[in-house]
Design a protein around this motif. Structure first.
Motif, PDB file in Angstrom:
ATOM      1  N   GLY A 113      36.821  42.490  31.211  1.00  0.00           N
ATOM      2  CA  GLY A 113      35.991  41.145  31.518  1.00  0.00           C
ATOM      3  C   GLY A 113      35.008  40.974  30.223  1.00  0.00           C
ATOM      4  N   TRP A 114      33.981  42.186  30.186  1.00  0.00           N
ATOM      5  CA  TRP A 114      33.215  41.859  29.316  1.00  0.00           C
ATOM      6  C   TRP A 114      34.534  41.251  27.802  1.00  0.00           C
ATOM      7  CZ3 TRP A 114      31.986  44.476  24.540  1.00  0.00           C
ATOM      8  CH2 TRP A 114      31.160  44.745  23.992  1.00  0.00           C
ATOM      9  N   LEU A 115      34.982  42.102  27.750  1.00  0.00           N
ATOM     10  CA  LEU A 115      35.937  42.081  25.992  1.00  0.00           C
ATOM     11  C   LEU A 115      36.900  40.901  26.386  1.00  0.00           C
ATOM     12  CD1 LEU A 115      37.657  46.097  25.759  1.00  0.00           C
ATOM     13  CD2 LEU A 115      35.703  44.650  24.296  1.00  0.00           C
ATOM     14  N   PHE A 136      46.049  39.059  28.458  1.00  0.00           N
ATOM     15  CA  PHE A 136      44.553  40.364  28.373  1.00  0.00           C
ATOM     16  C   PHE A 136      44.805  40.328  30.044  1.00  0.00           C
ATOM     17  CE2 PHE A 136      40.552  41.831  28.096  1.00  0.00           C
ATOM     18  CZ  PHE A 136      40.639  42.286  26.792  1.00  0.00           C
ATOM     19  N   VAL A 137      45.700  39.963  31.141  1.00  0.00           N
ATOM     20  CA  VAL A 137      45.748  39.536  32.057  1.00  0.00           C
ATOM     21  C   VAL A 137      46.796  40.667  32.071  1.00  0.00           C
ATOM     22  CG1 VAL A 137      46.187  39.803  34.302  1.00  0.00           C
ATOM     23  CG2 VAL A 137      44.714  37.765  33.037  1.00  0.00           C
ATOM     24  N   LEU A 166      37.885  42.365  36.967  1.00  0.00           N
ATOM     25  CA  LEU A 166      38.167  41.597  35.970  1.00  0.00           C
ATOM     26  C   LEU A 166      37.267  40.047  35.706  1.00  0.00           C
ATOM     27  CD1 LEU A 166      39.413  40.967  32.690  1.00  0.00           C
ATOM     28  CD2 LEU A 166      41.984  40.674  33.748  1.00  0.00           C
ATOM     29  N   GLY A 167      38.255  39.063  36.744  1.00  0.00           N
ATOM     30  CA  GLY A 167      38.224  38.186  36.568  1.00  0.00           C
ATOM     31  C   GLY A 167      36.346  37.700  37.161  1.00  0.00           C
ATOM     32  N   LEU A 176      32.647  29.710  29.601  1.00  0.00           N
ATOM     33  CA  LEU A 176      33.302  29.126  29.203  1.00  0.00           C
ATOM     34  C   LEU A 176      34.657  28.764  30.292  1.00  0.00           C
ATOM     35  CD1 LEU A 176      34.202  29.515  25.557  1.00  0.00           C
ATOM     36  CD2 LEU A 176      33.782  27.034  26.745  1.00  0.00           C
ATOM     37  N   SER A 177      34.235  29.988  31.129  1.00  0.00           N
ATOM     38  CA  SER A 177      35.233  29.762  32.204  1.00  0.00           C
ATOM     39  C   SER A 177      35.445  29.605  32.850  1.00  0.00           C
ATOM     40  CB  SER A 177      34.522  31.249  32.747  1.00  0.00           C
ATOM     41  OG  SER A 177      33.160  31.050  34.065  1.00  0.00           O
TER      42      SER A 177
END
Length: 330
Positions: A113-115, A136-137, A166-167, A176-177
């Motif tokens: 999630g951070w990356l 990425f998922v 991750l989410g 921007l999520s």
């Protein structure tokens, strides 16, 4: 957790009566799956009827946290079930491996999630951001399939828990999520439909030709419903919540779908019992998805979070429909 406990007790008692129908590993696994709730069904009801109030404010974070707790319970319970099923019951299989899986999944999901948050800042096109998110998922799911030996223990990952983490990290860190998730929602709808169709296709109705199998499904549904209702009611009482929250919160937690089906896919690998677990969960999801949203709407209405349409709004809607019909005739 009350739902898990009640389903475990009810199905273990059934096992003692009919050990030929249901095993202890299957009972424990079904108990863990019972904890999961369907956030999507609840959110659709809230959005459709524009529900607002104390119950809705508490319900929205609970349905998200509910699945996270459910995944932790599933990791522990399924580890115990596999150990019992294989006949090699030891501390490593029952305690160490599940704890490593939970911890490893949370860490891997947080790092991913951070990356993803850092990478999204490098792009300015919505198309590129969407492609990065989707890619990425898939990458994270692929990494969660790794199994790393650590002496006698084994570090595995839960793809469901990894993706949830991750989410969570991404949506709380990335400014921007919200915009990215809106774009992703349009892309994921066909995948969700495909997921449910393929899951439903695996429901073998022939299994329920036996009354004993139907009885297991009924016990699962009833004990889970009672666990959700009374667990939510007593915990809301303990925290001094509003009367309507105490009375109706448990009813809004009945829907069950996506995460439970994901657990079901994993549980189908349990030797000898996977088929039984899969069919019972699919049968329960079918019932809950038919009844759950209706019960959620009723509970929110009774709690005063869904307001009935005013006479003026209804008359305005009737006039619009009449105008459309008149234009069609012309």
């Amino acid at each position: 957790m009350a739902a898990t406990l009640l389903v475990d007790v009810a199905l273990i008692v059934f096992h003692l009566v009919r050990p030929d129908v249901l095993s202890i590993p299957a009972a424990i696994t079904l108990g863990a799956i019972a904890a999961a709730t369907a956030p999507a069904a609840t959110l659709m009801v809230v959005r459709q009827y524009k529900a607002k109030g104390k119950l809705t404010d508490l319900l929205l974070p609970i349905v998200a946290l509910d699945d996270a707790v459910g995944l932790v319970l599933f990791a522990v319970s399924f580890g115990i079930a596999k150990a019992i099923s294989s006949g090699s019951v030891d501390v490593i299989g029952i305690v160490v491996n599940p704890l490593l899986e939970i911890t490893g999944s949370l860490v891997l999901g947080a790092i991913a999630g951070w990356l993803l948050t850092q990478l999204e800042k490098m792009f300015h096109s919505n198309t590129n951001r969407l492609a990065m998110t989707i890619g990425f998922v898939f990458l994270t799911v692929a990494l969660s399939m790794l199994e790393i030996p650590l002496g006698k223990a084994k570090l595995g990952f839960s793809s469901l828990l990894v993706c949830m983490m991750l989410g969570s990290v991404f949506c709380n860190l990335c400014p921007l999520s919200e915009e990215i998730m809106k774009n992703a929602d349009r892309w994921t709808a066909p995948l969700l439909v495909l997921f449910f169709v393929l899951s439903g296709a695996e429901l073998e109705l022939g299994v329920f030709a036996k009354a004993s199998s139907v009885l297991v499904g009924v016990i699962y549904i009833l004990s889970r419903s009672l666990g959700k209702y009374y667990g939510a009611r007593e915990s809301a009482k303990l925290m001094g919540c509003d009367h309507n929250v105490v009375k109706y919160l448990g009813i809004t937690l009945l829907p069950q779908a996506g995460v439970a089906l994901g657990m079901c896919v994993t549980a189908s690998s349990l030797p000898g019992d996977g088929k039984m677990i899969r069919n019972i969960v699919l049968f329960a999801v079918l019932v809950y998805e038919l009844v759950g949203p209706l019960m959620t709407k009723w509970a929110l209405t009774q709690a005063g979070d869904i307001q009935p349409k005013s006479e003026e709004v209804l008359h305005r809607r009737e006039r619009k429909l009449a105008a459309v019909k008149a234009a069609g005739k012309k």
